[in-house]
Design an enzyme around this catalytic site. Structure first.
Site, PDB file in Angstrom:
ATOM      1  N   LYS A  23       0.852  -1.135   0.124  1.00  0.00           N
ATOM      2  CA  LYS A  23       0.152  -0.092  -0.045  1.00  0.00           C
ATOM      3  C   LYS A  23       0.877   1.103   0.138  1.00  0.00           C
ATOM      4  O   LYS A  23       0.620   2.295  -0.669  1.00  0.00           O
ATOM      5  CB  LYS A  23      -0.931   0.068   0.984  1.00  0.00           C
ATOM      6  CG  LYS A  23      -1.925  -1.038   1.286  1.00  0.00           C
ATOM      7  CD  LYS A  23      -2.831  -1.215   2.470  1.00  0.00           C
ATOM      8  CE  LYS A  23      -2.096  -1.169   3.903  1.00  0.00           C
ATOM      9  NZ  LYS A  23      -1.370  -2.280   3.957  1.00  0.00           N
ATOM     10  N   ARG A 129      11.972  -6.135   5.123  1.00  0.00           N
ATOM     11  CA  ARG A 129      11.830  -4.721   5.181  1.00  0.00           C
ATOM     12  C   ARG A 129      12.767  -3.878   5.931  1.00  0.00           C
ATOM     13  O   ARG A 129      12.914  -4.122   6.989  1.00  0.00           O
ATOM     14  CB  ARG A 129      10.461  -4.238   5.434  1.00  0.00           C
ATOM     15  CG  ARG A 129      10.545  -2.617   5.337  1.00  0.00           C
ATOM     16  CD  ARG A 129       9.005  -2.185   5.517  1.00  0.00           C
ATOM     17  NE  ARG A 129       7.936  -2.533   6.454  1.00  0.00           N
ATOM     18  CZ  ARG A 129       6.727  -2.435   6.489  1.00  0.00           C
ATOM     19  NH1 ARG A 129       6.315  -1.765   5.392  1.00  0.00           N
ATOM     20  NH2 ARG A 129       6.020  -2.794   7.409  1.00  0.00           N
TER      21      ARG A 129
HETATM   22  P1  AP5 Z   1       1.080   0.645   8.910  1.00  0.00           P
HETATM   23  O1  AP5 Z   1       2.093   1.551   8.854  1.00  0.00           O
HETATM   24  O2  AP5 Z   1      -0.293   1.226   8.029  1.00  0.00           O
HETATM   25  O3  AP5 Z   1       1.260  -0.922   8.480  1.00  0.00           O
HETATM   26  P2  AP5 Z   1       0.771  -1.800   7.666  1.00  0.00           P
HETATM   27  O4  AP5 Z   1      -0.883  -1.504   7.225  1.00  0.00           O
HETATM   28  O5  AP5 Z   1       0.807  -3.202   8.402  1.00  0.00           O
HETATM   29  O6  AP5 Z   1       1.290  -1.796   6.257  1.00  0.00           O
HETATM   30  P3  AP5 Z   1       2.593  -1.826   6.033  1.00  0.00           P
HETATM   31  O7  AP5 Z   1       3.437  -0.411   6.088  1.00  0.00           O
HETATM   32  O8  AP5 Z   1       3.357  -3.018   6.922  1.00  0.00           O
HETATM   33  O9  AP5 Z   1       2.835  -2.381   4.589  1.00  0.00           O
HETATM   34  P4  AP5 Z   1       2.366  -1.773   3.159  1.00  0.00           P
HETATM   35  O10 AP5 Z   1       1.187  -2.477   2.765  1.00  0.00           O
HETATM   36  O11 AP5 Z   1       2.233  -0.214   3.185  1.00  0.00           O
HETATM   37  O12 AP5 Z   1       3.499  -2.237   2.253  1.00  0.00           O
HETATM   38  P5  AP5 Z   1       5.029  -1.590   1.893  1.00  0.00           P
HETATM   39  O13 AP5 Z   1       4.563  -0.643   0.395  1.00  0.00           O
HETATM   40  O14 AP5 Z   1       5.563  -0.468   2.914  1.00  0.00           O
HETATM   41  O15 AP5 Z   1       0.463   0.563  10.396  1.00  0.00           O
HETATM   42  C1  AP5 Z   1       1.461   0.300  11.607  1.00  0.00           C
HETATM   43  C2  AP5 Z   1       0.368   0.280  12.766  1.00  0.00           C
HETATM   44  O16 AP5 Z   1      -0.008   1.580  13.028  1.00  0.00           O
HETATM   45  C3  AP5 Z   1      -0.771  -0.615  12.949  1.00  0.00           C
HETATM   46  O17 AP5 Z   1      -0.317  -2.090  12.970  1.00  0.00           O
HETATM   47  C4  AP5 Z   1      -1.396  -0.268  13.752  1.00  0.00           C
HETATM   48  O18 AP5 Z   1      -1.185  -0.355  15.051  1.00  0.00           O
HETATM   49  C5  AP5 Z   1      -1.419   1.604  13.640  1.00  0.00           C
HETATM   50  N1  AP5 Z   1      -2.468   1.865  12.748  1.00  0.00           N
HETATM   51  C6  AP5 Z   1      -1.996   2.752  11.421  1.00  0.00           C
HETATM   52  N2  AP5 Z   1      -3.166   2.803  10.693  1.00  0.00           N
HETATM   53  C7  AP5 Z   1      -4.129   2.630  11.749  1.00  0.00           C
HETATM   54  C8  AP5 Z   1      -5.529   2.786  11.721  1.00  0.00           C
HETATM   55  N3  AP5 Z   1      -6.140   3.464  10.798  1.00  0.00           N
HETATM   56  N4  AP5 Z   1      -6.374   2.435  12.905  1.00  0.00           N
HETATM   57  C9  AP5 Z   1      -5.826   1.885  13.872  1.00  0.00           C
HETATM   58  N5  AP5 Z   1      -4.635   1.661  13.966  1.00  0.00           N
HETATM   59  C10 AP5 Z   1      -3.699   2.101  12.775  1.00  0.00           C
HETATM   60  O19 AP5 Z   1       5.921  -2.688   1.573  1.00  0.00           O
HETATM   61  C11 AP5 Z   1       6.068  -3.664   2.351  1.00  0.00           C
HETATM   62  C12 AP5 Z   1       7.699  -4.232   1.888  1.00  0.00           C
HETATM   63  O20 AP5 Z   1       7.336  -5.023   0.801  1.00  0.00           O
HETATM   64  C13 AP5 Z   1       8.661  -3.074   1.832  1.00  0.00           C
HETATM   65  O21 AP5 Z   1       9.910  -3.869   2.107  1.00  0.00           O
HETATM   66  C14 AP5 Z   1       8.409  -2.994   0.105  1.00  0.00           C
HETATM   67  O22 AP5 Z   1       9.730  -2.529  -0.417  1.00  0.00           O
HETATM   68  C15 AP5 Z   1       8.138  -4.169  -0.406  1.00  0.00           C
HETATM   69  N6  AP5 Z   1       7.183  -4.323  -1.480  1.00  0.00           N
HETATM   70  C16 AP5 Z   1       6.179  -3.581  -1.715  1.00  0.00           C
HETATM   71  N7  AP5 Z   1       5.843  -3.655  -3.062  1.00  0.00           N
HETATM   72  C17 AP5 Z   1       6.551  -4.902  -3.169  1.00  0.00           C
HETATM   73  C18 AP5 Z   1       6.135  -5.840  -4.363  1.00  0.00           C
HETATM   74  N8  AP5 Z   1       5.289  -5.512  -5.589  1.00  0.00           N
HETATM   75  N9  AP5 Z   1       6.981  -6.954  -4.686  1.00  0.00           N
HETATM   76  C19 AP5 Z   1       8.083  -7.147  -3.824  1.00  0.00           C
HETATM   77  N10 AP5 Z   1       8.190  -6.344  -2.816  1.00  0.00           N
HETATM   78  C20 AP5 Z   1       7.326  -5.361  -2.430  1.00  0.00           C
END
Ligand code: AP5
Length: 215
Positions: A23, A129
């Site tokens: 995302k 990551r």
């Molecule tokens: P948040 O930071 O939003 O974490 P998440 O949803 O768990 O999402 P991530 O950042 O882990 O993943 P992403 O889908 O964004 O993937 P990314 O692009 O980074 O939230 C963290 C915490 O905050 C929650 O657990 C909660 O406690 C709190 N919180 C936040 N919002 C909240 C809300 N609305 N309500 C309540 N609590 C809330 O990519 C991940 C990795 O994969 C990277 O290393 C990237 O380089 C790699 N990657 C990306 N795309 C690809 C691809 N196509 N192929 C291979 N690798 C890839």
């Protein structure tokens, strides 16, 4: 007598999907391509934790356990950031039905994009990551490593692993996603807003499909 026009609701796109689905990566690319403001509630919360604010102190324990920060805190935090007139991409919000209903009252959504990714791939990706301490750029030791180990390609900053990117916390985050956030797909499907893509493919290829389905 002329009446002041009611304030126009801001417009936006929501990105849904499990932790690690991509995302944040896709939101950053979309924000640049479509000239929209990228709003990541995870990012805002991590900044609050870093600054040691009252909200940050309250949120930290939930985040470290891989649980959701309570709705009232997150909704209040977001309000004020959705300035009307400018378009935005919401990454990580809404995550509960309460949040989705609150959002519906605040903004008008154009599309909700769900990025699908299996649990095994989520754990594999997030364990690898790394994030830059200085500029926040994301890397992945498997799919997108930095040129120099431990250093950011953009600014030379030090790379670190997020506290919630440990395998047991990642699995907890995935379960929380299934229970609390996945039901939002139906919520948005019923409103005719949902589009879906498979996230298990290279970043640029996925981005092209995302642009296609959002068109
Ligand atoms: P948040 O930071 O939003 O974490 P998440 O949803 O768990 O999402 P991530 O950042 O882990 O993943 P992403 O889908 O964004 O993937 P990314 O692009 O980074 O939230 C963290 C915490 O905050 C929650 O657990 C909660 O406690 C709190 N919180 C936040 N919002 C909240 C809300 N609305 N309500 C309540 N609590 C809330 O990519 C991940 C990795 O994969 C990277 O290393 C990237 O380089 C790699 N990657 C990306 N795309 C690809 C691809 N196509 N192929 C291979 N690798 C890839």
């Amino acid at each position: 007598m002329s009446r002041a026009a009611s304030p126009k609701k801001a417009r936006g796109i929501v990105l849904l999907g499990p932790p690690g689905a991509g995302k944040g990566t896709q939101a950053a690319l979309l924000a640049k391509e479509l000239e929209l403001k990228h709003i990541s509630t995870g990012e805002i919360l991590r900044e609050e934790v870093e600054r040691g604010t009252e909200l940050g102190r309250k949120a930290k324990a939930y985040m470290d356990r891989g649980e959701l920060v309570p709705d009232e805190l997150v909704i209040a935090m977001l309000r004020g950031r959705l300035d009307s007139g400018s378009g935005f991409i919401l990454d990580g919000f809404p995550r509960t039905l309460n949040q989705a209903e609150a959002l519906e009252r605040m903004v008008r959504l154009d599309r909700v994009l769900n990025i699908h990714l299996s649990e095994e791939e989520v754990v594999r990706r997030l364990s690898a990551r790394r994030v830059c301490k200085s500029c926040g750029r994301n890397y992945n030791l498997i799919s997108n490593p930095p040129k120099v180990e431990g250093r950011c390609d953009s600014c030379g900053g030090e790379l670190f692993q997020r506290d919630d990117d440990k395998p047991e916390v990642i699995r907890r985050r995935y379960r929380v996603y299934q229970e609390e956030t996945a039901p939002l797909k139906d919520f948005y499907r019923e409103r005719g807003l949902l589009v879906e893509v498979e996230g298990d493919r290279p970043i640029e290829e996925l981005f092209q499909e995302v642009l296609e389905v959002l068109r």
